[in-house]
Design a protein around this motif. Structure first.
Motif, PDB file in Angstrom:
ATOM      1  N   SER A  67     -13.531  40.402 -62.671  1.00 55.40           N
ATOM      2  CA  SER A  67     -12.695  40.335 -63.874  1.00 55.40           C
ATOM      3  C   SER A  67     -11.906  41.622 -64.047  1.00 55.40           C
ATOM      4  O   SER A  67     -10.758  41.608 -64.502  1.00 55.40           O
ATOM      5  CB  SER A  67     -13.559  40.067 -65.110  1.00 55.40           C
ATOM      6  OG  SER A  67     -14.498  41.114 -65.301  1.00 55.40           O
ATOM      7  N   ILE A  93     -14.871  34.330 -57.410  1.00 58.73           N
ATOM      8  CA  ILE A  93     -13.730  34.418 -58.314  1.00 58.73           C
ATOM      9  C   ILE A  93     -14.067  33.991 -59.740  1.00 58.73           C
ATOM     10  O   ILE A  93     -13.329  34.297 -60.681  1.00 58.73           O
ATOM     11  CB  ILE A  93     -12.553  33.555 -57.786  1.00 58.73           C
ATOM     12  CG1 ILE A  93     -11.208  34.065 -58.344  1.00 58.73           C
ATOM     13  CG2 ILE A  93     -12.767  32.068 -58.099  1.00 58.73           C
ATOM     14  CD1 ILE A  93     -10.006  33.450 -57.676  1.00 58.73           C
ATOM     15  N   TYR A  94     -15.209  33.340 -59.937  1.00 57.72           N
ATOM     16  CA  TYR A  94     -15.498  32.765 -61.247  1.00 57.72           C
ATOM     17  C   TYR A  94     -15.536  33.790 -62.383  1.00 57.72           C
ATOM     18  O   TYR A  94     -15.054  33.487 -63.487  1.00 57.72           O
ATOM     19  CB  TYR A  94     -16.798  31.956 -61.197  1.00 57.72           C
ATOM     20  CG  TYR A  94     -16.798  30.910 -60.108  1.00 57.72           C
ATOM     21  CD1 TYR A  94     -15.788  29.954 -60.035  1.00 57.72           C
ATOM     22  CD2 TYR A  94     -17.788  30.889 -59.133  1.00 57.72           C
ATOM     23  CE1 TYR A  94     -15.770  29.006 -59.021  1.00 57.72           C
ATOM     24  CE2 TYR A  94     -17.778  29.950 -58.114  1.00 57.72           C
ATOM     25  CZ  TYR A  94     -16.760  29.014 -58.066  1.00 57.72           C
ATOM     26  OH  TYR A  94     -16.744  28.084 -57.062  1.00 57.72           O
ATOM     27  N   PHE A  97     -12.100  34.131 -63.708  1.00 57.96           N
ATOM     28  CA  PHE A  97     -11.413  32.895 -64.094  1.00 57.96           C
ATOM     29  C   PHE A  97     -10.704  33.048 -65.438  1.00 57.96           C
ATOM     30  O   PHE A  97      -9.566  32.609 -65.616  1.00 57.96           O
ATOM     31  CB  PHE A  97     -12.408  31.741 -64.145  1.00 57.96           C
ATOM     32  CG  PHE A  97     -11.782  30.379 -64.212  1.00 57.96           C
ATOM     33  CD1 PHE A  97     -11.414  29.711 -63.064  1.00 57.96           C
ATOM     34  CD2 PHE A  97     -11.569  29.758 -65.437  1.00 57.96           C
ATOM     35  CE1 PHE A  97     -10.836  28.451 -63.126  1.00 57.96           C
ATOM     36  CE2 PHE A  97     -10.994  28.506 -65.512  1.00 57.96           C
ATOM     37  CZ  PHE A  97     -10.622  27.844 -64.349  1.00 57.96           C
ATOM     38  N   ASN A  98     -11.387  33.686 -66.385  1.00 57.96           N
ATOM     39  CA  ASN A  98     -10.781  33.855 -67.712  1.00 57.96           C
ATOM     40  C   ASN A  98      -9.492  34.675 -67.638  1.00 57.96           C
ATOM     41  O   ASN A  98      -8.488  34.323 -68.271  1.00 57.96           O
ATOM     42  CB  ASN A  98     -11.773  34.527 -68.658  1.00 57.96           C
ATOM     43  CG  ASN A  98     -11.182  34.747 -70.031  1.00 57.96           C
ATOM     44  OD1 ASN A  98     -10.718  33.812 -70.674  1.00 57.96           O
ATOM     45  ND2 ASN A  98     -11.158  35.997 -70.483  1.00 57.96           N
ATOM     46  N   ILE A 100      -7.481  35.007 -65.145  1.00 57.30           N
ATOM     47  CA  ILE A 100      -6.425  34.240 -64.471  1.00 57.30           C
ATOM     48  C   ILE A 100      -5.897  33.145 -65.391  1.00 57.30           C
ATOM     49  O   ILE A 100      -4.687  33.005 -65.592  1.00 57.30           O
ATOM     50  CB  ILE A 100      -6.968  33.624 -63.165  1.00 57.30           C
ATOM     51  CG1 ILE A 100      -7.420  34.723 -62.199  1.00 57.30           C
ATOM     52  CG2 ILE A 100      -5.902  32.757 -62.497  1.00 57.30           C
ATOM     53  CD1 ILE A 100      -8.232  34.204 -61.020  1.00 57.30           C
ATOM     54  N   MET A 101      -6.810  32.383 -65.967  1.00 52.29           N
ATOM     55  CA  MET A 101      -6.440  31.206 -66.759  1.00 52.29           C
ATOM     56  C   MET A 101      -5.742  31.571 -68.064  1.00 52.29           C
ATOM     57  O   MET A 101      -4.747  30.953 -68.445  1.00 52.29           O
ATOM     58  CB  MET A 101      -7.693  30.378 -67.053  1.00 52.29           C
ATOM     59  CG  MET A 101      -7.452  29.113 -67.849  1.00 52.29           C
ATOM     60  SD  MET A 101      -6.469  27.922 -66.946  1.00 52.29           S
ATOM     61  CE  MET A 101      -6.778  26.427 -67.874  1.00 52.29           C
ATOM     62  N   LEU A 142      -9.514  23.518 -59.057  1.00 48.94           N
ATOM     63  CA  LEU A 142      -9.590  24.186 -60.356  1.00 48.94           C
ATOM     64  C   LEU A 142      -8.295  24.905 -60.682  1.00 48.94           C
ATOM     65  O   LEU A 142      -7.888  25.008 -61.845  1.00 48.94           O
ATOM     66  CB  LEU A 142     -10.736  25.204 -60.366  1.00 48.94           C
ATOM     67  CG  LEU A 142     -12.163  24.680 -60.258  1.00 48.94           C
ATOM     68  CD1 LEU A 142     -13.141  25.846 -60.240  1.00 48.94           C
ATOM     69  CD2 LEU A 142     -12.486  23.733 -61.398  1.00 48.94           C
ATOM     70  N   PHE A 143      -7.632  25.409 -59.642  1.00 47.61           N
ATOM     71  CA  PHE A 143      -6.454  26.246 -59.855  1.00 47.61           C
ATOM     72  C   PHE A 143      -5.152  25.456 -59.765  1.00 47.61           C
ATOM     73  O   PHE A 143      -4.153  25.866 -60.345  1.00 47.61           O
ATOM     74  CB  PHE A 143      -6.474  27.406 -58.855  1.00 47.61           C
ATOM     75  CG  PHE A 143      -7.653  28.317 -59.068  1.00 47.61           C
ATOM     76  CD1 PHE A 143      -7.560  29.416 -59.907  1.00 47.61           C
ATOM     77  CD2 PHE A 143      -8.876  28.051 -58.469  1.00 47.61           C
ATOM     78  CE1 PHE A 143      -8.651  30.238 -60.133  1.00 47.61           C
ATOM     79  CE2 PHE A 143      -9.977  28.869 -58.687  1.00 47.61           C
ATOM     80  CZ  PHE A 143      -9.859  29.968 -59.526  1.00 47.61           C
ATOM     81  N   MET A 146      -3.864  24.498 -63.150  1.00 47.25           N
ATOM     82  CA  MET A 146      -3.572  25.649 -63.982  1.00 47.25           C
ATOM     83  C   MET A 146      -2.075  25.938 -63.948  1.00 47.25           C
ATOM     84  O   MET A 146      -1.590  26.600 -63.029  1.00 47.25           O
ATOM     85  CB  MET A 146      -4.325  26.860 -63.408  1.00 47.25           C
ATOM     86  CG  MET A 146      -4.899  27.814 -64.415  1.00 47.25           C
ATOM     87  SD  MET A 146      -5.706  29.202 -63.563  1.00 47.25           S
ATOM     88  CE  MET A 146      -7.386  28.672 -63.551  1.00 47.25           C
TER      89      MET A 146
END
Length: 332
Positions: A67, A93-94, A97-98, A100-101, A142-143, A146
């Protein structure tokens, strides 16, 4: 007077390294950051030699904090830099994730175009190298869901170099997924000079008449093996499309191929449920449904995490599974 292009045979990992070297030398705003990317040259040696050539202020070893890597990259990007952020493995990468998203993908909209986030997030991904749990995830879907980020997956050194240079130049965030099985599995001719490959454009790896097979990443290799085998055994002509960019997807090439062959198969190693194959099927349904001679087939991973070493090869789509799907479609 025509000058011949100098070529060299590279593995994919060398093509990736060459792309970063090219852009670091050309643009002082390009930075590389991540765990062990500096002194050690990266866990797969993708950044080997960059630290010695460009120094610690541009090749930055970070703490083990995904992160933080992405959050820092966003701050750098909106202030004029072009960070290349490495996730040591895609499954790591999880925690980012916040960032990025909720930030990287929304900066352009949030600032009404005043700021962009030209970040490239590099991530080794995929099964088949007998890595531990969380190291082999294939969650590209998942991406692709996005808006605001592009998702790129090369399958060879030539594409890796051209697509990565194009990604670094793109004003939007790009997730650049690197199939670990392809890192050193083959060498192809790659120009020594700078070149780019447009994002959002698929590659026709083989032309054919009877069925269109869509795939990407390491599954391109498995698909080509399957096609070579079935064409030797039967009077079948297969067209193979390497999508290369999953978002934005090359819908025109998908439609043109299916409308030519009348049959379609999608191959990916990610779980079938919610996978990118569903989006490819949607494109086929929207553009080419009345051209179909048989239902669209899929060969995917199972709806489970990548299993332990001894079962890993059972999880990954094999040439035999792909051949069987082609046969089902042709004989429908």
């Amino acid at each position: 007077m025509t000058t011949s292009v100098q070529m060299k045979k590279l593995t994919m990992i060398q093509g990736i390294n060459d792309a970063m070297w090219t852009m670091l030398a050309e643009d002082e705003n390009v930075l590389v950051m991540g765990q062990d990317v500096g002194v050690n040259g990266g866990v797969f040696r993708a950044t080997e030699g960059l630290y010695e050539e460009f120094g610690k202020e541009r090749i930055i070893d970070t703490p083990l904090a995904e992160s933080g890597i992405i959050g820092t990259s966003i701050g750098l990007a909106v202030n004029g830099f072009k960070p290349i952020a490495e996730m040591q493995f895609f499954g790591f990468i999880y925690p980012a994730f916040n960032q990025i998203m909720t930030h990287a993908t929304r900066i352009r909209q949030r600032s009404m175009g005043r700021y962009t986030a030209p970040i490239v997030i590099r991530a080794p991904y995929g099964a088949g190298v007998k890595a531990p749990e969380i190291h082999s995830d294939s969650v590209e879907a998942l991406f692709t869901h996005m808006p605001g980020i592009k998702v790129v997956v090369p399958s060879n050194a030539y594409d890796a170099k051209g697509l990565l240079i194009e990604s670094i130049n793109d004003p939007n965030p790009v997730l650049f997924l690197e199939p670990m099985r392809c890192y050193r599995s083959s060498r192809v001719e790659v120009p020594e000079e700078k070149y780019t490959i447009k994002l959002g454009k698929a590659a026709v790896r083989k032309e054919g008449e009877d069925i269109s097979v869509f795939t990407w990443g390491a599954m391109t290799i498995e698909t080509m093996k399957a096609v070579e085998q079935i064409e030797k055994e039967q009077n079948v002509s297969c067209e193979v499309i390497d999508l290369r960019t999953l978002y934005p997807m090359d819908k025109d090439t998908i439609a043109a191929s299916v409308q030519k062959t009348g049959r379609a198969l999608i191959v990916h190693e990610a779980p079938a449920t919610g996978g990118v194959s569903g989006e490819v099927m949607s494109v086929i349904n929207d553009t080419s449904f009345l051209y179909l001679r048989s239902p669209v087939e899929r060969v995917c991973g199972f709806d489970i995490p990548v299993p332990v070493y001894s079962l890993e090869n059972e999880y990954i789509p094999s040439p035999e599974k792909i051949k069987n799907a082609i046969q089902r479609s042709i004989s429908f």
